[in-house]
Design a protein around this motif. Structure first.
Motif, PDB file in Angstrom:
ATOM      1  N   ALA A  94       0.812  -1.220   0.000  1.00 14.21           N
ATOM      2  CA  ALA A  94       0.000   0.000   0.000  1.00 14.21           C
ATOM      3  C   ALA A  94       0.841   1.265   0.000  1.00 14.21           C
ATOM      4  CB  ALA A  94      -0.924  -0.006   1.210  1.00 14.21           C
ATOM      5  N   CYS A  95       2.095   1.178   0.369  1.00 14.92           N
ATOM      6  CA  CYS A  95       2.950   2.362   0.504  1.00 14.92           C
ATOM      7  C   CYS A  95       3.986   2.435  -0.604  1.00 14.92           C
ATOM      8  CB  CYS A  95       3.634   2.358   1.864  1.00 14.92           C
ATOM      9  SG  CYS A  95       2.506   2.483   3.233  1.00 14.92           S
ATOM     10  N   LYS A  96       3.576   2.347  -1.834  1.00  9.75           N
ATOM     11  CA  LYS A  96       4.511   2.407  -2.955  1.00  9.75           C
ATOM     12  C   LYS A  96       4.939   3.850  -3.198  1.00  9.75           C
ATOM     13  CE  LYS A  96       3.554  -1.739  -5.249  1.00  9.75           C
ATOM     14  NZ  LYS A  96       4.275  -2.444  -6.210  1.00  9.75           N
ATOM     15  N   THR A  97       6.142   4.021  -3.682  1.00 11.46           N
ATOM     16  CA  THR A  97       6.713   5.339  -3.922  1.00 11.46           C
ATOM     17  C   THR A  97       5.950   6.112  -4.989  1.00 11.46           C
ATOM     18  OG1 THR A  97       8.866   4.441  -3.341  1.00 11.46           O
ATOM     19  CG2 THR A  97       8.848   6.532  -4.485  1.00 11.46           C
ATOM     20  N   GLU A  98       5.479   5.434  -6.030  1.00 13.33           N
ATOM     21  CA  GLU A  98       4.786   6.121  -7.113  1.00 13.33           C
ATOM     22  C   GLU A  98       3.517   6.803  -6.595  1.00 13.33           C
ATOM     23  OE1 GLU A  98       5.565   2.762  -7.398  1.00 13.33           O
ATOM     24  OE2 GLU A  98       7.428   3.122  -8.442  1.00 13.33           O
ATOM     25  N   ASP A  99       2.813   6.143  -5.691  1.00 15.92           N
ATOM     26  CA  ASP A  99       1.601   6.731  -5.129  1.00 15.92           C
ATOM     27  C   ASP A  99       1.923   7.992  -4.339  1.00 15.92           C
ATOM     28  OD1 ASP A  99       0.251   4.586  -6.215  1.00 15.92           O
ATOM     29  OD2 ASP A  99       0.270   3.442  -4.343  1.00 15.92           O
ATOM     30  N   LYS A 100       3.016   7.963  -3.584  1.00 16.97           N
ATOM     31  CA  LYS A 100       3.391   9.126  -2.787  1.00 16.97           C
ATOM     32  C   LYS A 100       3.757  10.294  -3.690  1.00 16.97           C
ATOM     33  CE  LYS A 100       5.022   6.552   1.190  1.00 16.97           C
ATOM     34  NZ  LYS A 100       6.183   6.170   1.974  1.00 16.97           N
ATOM     35  N   LYS A 101       4.479  10.014  -4.782  1.00 13.61           N
ATOM     36  CA  LYS A 101       4.851  11.096  -5.696  1.00 13.61           C
ATOM     37  C   LYS A 101       3.610  11.742  -6.291  1.00 13.61           C
ATOM     38  CE  LYS A 101       9.366   9.401  -7.117  1.00 13.61           C
ATOM     39  NZ  LYS A 101      10.159   8.850  -8.210  1.00 13.61           N
ATOM     40  N   LEU A 102       2.618  10.940  -6.635  1.00 14.20           N
ATOM     41  CA  LEU A 102       1.390  11.466  -7.211  1.00 14.20           C
ATOM     42  C   LEU A 102       0.645  12.324  -6.202  1.00 14.20           C
ATOM     43  CD1 LEU A 102      -0.571  11.510  -9.599  1.00 14.20           C
ATOM     44  CD2 LEU A 102      -1.647   9.473  -8.638  1.00 14.20           C
ATOM     45  N   VAL A 103       0.540  11.855  -4.977  1.00 12.29           N
ATOM     46  CA  VAL A 103      -0.154  12.618  -3.932  1.00 12.29           C
ATOM     47  C   VAL A 103       0.579  13.913  -3.647  1.00 12.29           C
ATOM     48  CG1 VAL A 103      -0.776  12.615  -1.490  1.00 12.29           C
ATOM     49  CG2 VAL A 103      -1.260  10.616  -2.895  1.00 12.29           C
ATOM     50  N   LEU A 104       1.920  13.863  -3.555  1.00 15.49           N
ATOM     51  CA  LEU A 104       2.685  15.076  -3.297  1.00 15.49           C
ATOM     52  C   LEU A 104       2.532  16.079  -4.433  1.00 15.49           C
ATOM     53  CD1 LEU A 104       5.976  13.666  -1.761  1.00 15.49           C
ATOM     54  CD2 LEU A 104       4.210  14.977  -0.594  1.00 15.49           C
ATOM     55  N   ALA A 105       2.537  15.616  -5.665  1.00 21.11           N
ATOM     56  CA  ALA A 105       2.409  16.522  -6.811  1.00 21.11           C
ATOM     57  C   ALA A 105       1.031  17.170  -6.842  1.00 21.11           C
ATOM     58  CB  ALA A 105       2.669  15.768  -8.108  1.00 21.11           C
ATOM     59  N   GLU A 106      -0.006  16.424  -6.487  1.00 23.56           N
ATOM     60  CA  GLU A 106      -1.355  16.980  -6.512  1.00 23.56           C
ATOM     61  C   GLU A 106      -1.603  17.949  -5.364  1.00 23.56           C
ATOM     62  OE1 GLU A 106      -3.849  13.556  -6.490  1.00 23.56           O
ATOM     63  OE2 GLU A 106      -3.552  13.151  -8.621  1.00 23.56           O
ATOM     64  N   SER A 107      -0.949  17.709  -4.209  1.00 20.84           N
ATOM     65  CA  SER A 107      -1.215  18.553  -3.055  1.00 20.84           C
ATOM     66  C   SER A 107      -0.284  19.753  -2.966  1.00 20.84           C
ATOM     67  CB  SER A 107      -1.086  17.724  -1.767  1.00 20.84           C
ATOM     68  OG  SER A 107       0.246  17.285  -1.612  1.00 20.84           O
ATOM     69  N   ALA A 108       0.666  19.876  -3.871  1.00 23.42           N
ATOM     70  CA  ALA A 108       1.604  20.992  -3.829  1.00 23.42           C
ATOM     71  C   ALA A 108       0.867  22.293  -4.155  1.00 23.42           C
ATOM     72  CB  ALA A 108       2.738  20.767  -4.822  1.00 23.42           C
ATOM     73  N   PRO A 109       1.175  23.373  -3.417  1.00 23.35           N
ATOM     74  CA  PRO A 109       0.516  24.646  -3.702  1.00 23.35           C
ATOM     75  C   PRO A 109       0.948  25.198  -5.049  1.00 23.35           C
ATOM     76  CG  PRO A 109       2.215  24.939  -2.042  1.00 23.35           C
ATOM     77  CD  PRO A 109       2.113  23.472  -2.311  1.00 23.35           C
ATOM     78  N   LYS A 110       0.029  25.837  -5.725  1.00 19.92           N
ATOM     79  CA  LYS A 110       0.318  26.444  -7.023  1.00 19.92           C
ATOM     80  C   LYS A 110       0.625  27.926  -6.813  1.00 19.92           C
ATOM     81  CE  LYS A 110      -1.084  22.585  -8.919  1.00 19.92           C
ATOM     82  NZ  LYS A 110      -0.775  21.578  -7.947  1.00 19.92           N
ATOM     83  N   GLY A 111       1.838  28.325  -7.159  1.00 21.08           N
ATOM     84  CA  GLY A 111       2.231  29.710  -7.014  1.00 21.08           C
ATOM     85  C   GLY A 111       2.696  30.017  -5.596  1.00 21.08           C
ATOM     86  N   PRO A 112       3.032  31.276  -5.325  1.00 20.29           N
ATOM     87  CA  PRO A 112       3.523  31.642  -3.992  1.00 20.29           C
ATOM     88  C   PRO A 112       2.414  31.542  -2.949  1.00 20.29           C
ATOM     89  CG  PRO A 112       3.234  33.592  -5.346  1.00 20.29           C
ATOM     90  CD  PRO A 112       2.997  32.413  -6.236  1.00 20.29           C
ATOM     91  N   ILE A 113       2.819  31.157  -1.742  1.00 22.03           N
ATOM     92  CA  ILE A 113       1.868  31.054  -0.635  1.00 22.03           C
ATOM     93  C   ILE A 113       1.660  32.442  -0.053  1.00 22.03           C
ATOM     94  CG2 ILE A 113       1.470  30.041   1.631  1.00 22.03           C
ATOM     95  CD1 ILE A 113       3.289  27.738   0.750  1.00 22.03           C
ATOM     96  N   LYS A 114       0.430  32.840   0.074  1.00 20.81           N
ATOM     97  CA  LYS A 114       0.111  34.148   0.632  1.00 20.81           C
ATOM     98  C   LYS A 114      -0.548  33.950   1.987  1.00 20.81           C
ATOM     99  CE  LYS A 114      -0.516  36.326  -3.830  1.00 20.81           C
ATOM    100  NZ  LYS A 114       0.712  36.993  -3.970  1.00 20.81           N
ATOM    101  N   TYR A 115      -0.245  34.833   2.918  1.00 23.46           N
ATOM    102  CA  TYR A 115      -0.861  34.768   4.230  1.00 23.46           C
ATOM    103  C   TYR A 115      -1.124  36.187   4.706  1.00 23.46           C
ATOM    104  CZ  TYR A 115       4.003  35.474   5.640  1.00 23.46           C
ATOM    105  OH  TYR A 115       5.278  35.954   5.771  1.00 23.46           O
ATOM    106  N   ASP A 116      -2.117  36.321   5.558  1.00 17.81           N
ATOM    107  CA  ASP A 116      -2.492  37.636   6.069  1.00 17.81           C
ATOM    108  C   ASP A 116      -1.535  38.051   7.176  1.00 17.81           C
ATOM    109  OD1 ASP A 116      -4.677  37.791   4.396  1.00 17.81           O
ATOM    110  OD2 ASP A 116      -5.994  36.782   5.824  1.00 17.81           O
ATOM    111  N   ARG A 117      -1.199  39.348   7.191  1.00 19.79           N
ATOM    112  CA  ARG A 117      -0.372  39.908   8.252  1.00 19.79           C
ATOM    113  C   ARG A 117      -0.558  41.409   8.266  1.00 19.79           C
ATOM    114  NH1 ARG A 117       5.395  39.177   5.241  1.00 19.79           N
ATOM    115  NH2 ARG A 117       4.526  39.592   3.230  1.00 19.79           N
ATOM    116  N   PHE A 118      -0.099  42.021   9.323  1.00 21.53           N
ATOM    117  CA  PHE A 118      -0.210  43.460   9.443  1.00 21.53           C
ATOM    118  C   PHE A 118       0.783  44.144   8.514  1.00 21.53           C
ATOM    119  CE2 PHE A 118      -1.684  42.032  13.681  1.00 21.53           C
ATOM    120  CZ  PHE A 118      -2.962  42.567  13.623  1.00 21.53           C
ATOM    121  N   ALA A 119       0.485  45.387   8.168  1.00 28.40           N
ATOM    122  CA  ALA A 119       1.358  46.133   7.255  1.00 28.40           C
ATOM    123  C   ALA A 119       2.748  46.314   7.855  1.00 28.40           C
ATOM    124  CB  ALA A 119       0.732  47.488   6.937  1.00 28.40           C
TER     125      ALA A 119
END
Length: 112
Positions: free
Chosen positions: A23-48
């Motif tokens: 159940a823990c094959k490497t190919e499955d992990k690569k697919l899950v990691l590629a799909e869950s990776a954020p697209k573009g820069p991560i933005k977060y709220d903060r004060f000026a």
């Protein structure tokens, strides 16, 4: 515990390890990691003020190029690249260490 119960437990344990390994094959992990990776820069709220402070810190340098190379080598020894994920330098660990040294002056002497 009876001998039959012990043998049953050993047999079931061996079978479950085989099922989990399948159940823990490497190919499955690569697919899950590629799909869950954020697209573009991560933005977060903060004060000026925090954003302005970050911009100032990012424009400065604390470590020399030789020190940054040493940090990169040491961090790659701790977190090397493998088949699934990249190394510490791929994740930006040296830049984060430098940022923390600039953000927290009490870290500067121990890190240097």
């Amino acid at each position: 515990m009876k001998r039959r119960d012990t043998l049953k437990a050993l047999a079931l344990g061996g079978l479950s390890v085989g099922v989990l390994a399948e159940a823990c094959k490497t190919e499955d992990k690569k697919l899950v990691l590629a799909e869950s990776a954020p697209k573009g820069p991560i933005k977060y709220d903060r004060f000026a003020a925090q954003a302005a402070n970050d911009e100032v810190l990012l424009s400065q340098t604390f470590f020399t190029s030789e020190e940054m190379a040493t940090i990169a080598v040491l961090s790659n020894i701790i977190i090397p690249a493998d088949d699934i994920s990249g190394s510490a330098t791929d994740a930006g660990v040296p830049a984060f260490i430098e940022f923390m040294a600039k953000d927290k002056p009490e870290f500067q002497v121990p890190l240097r």
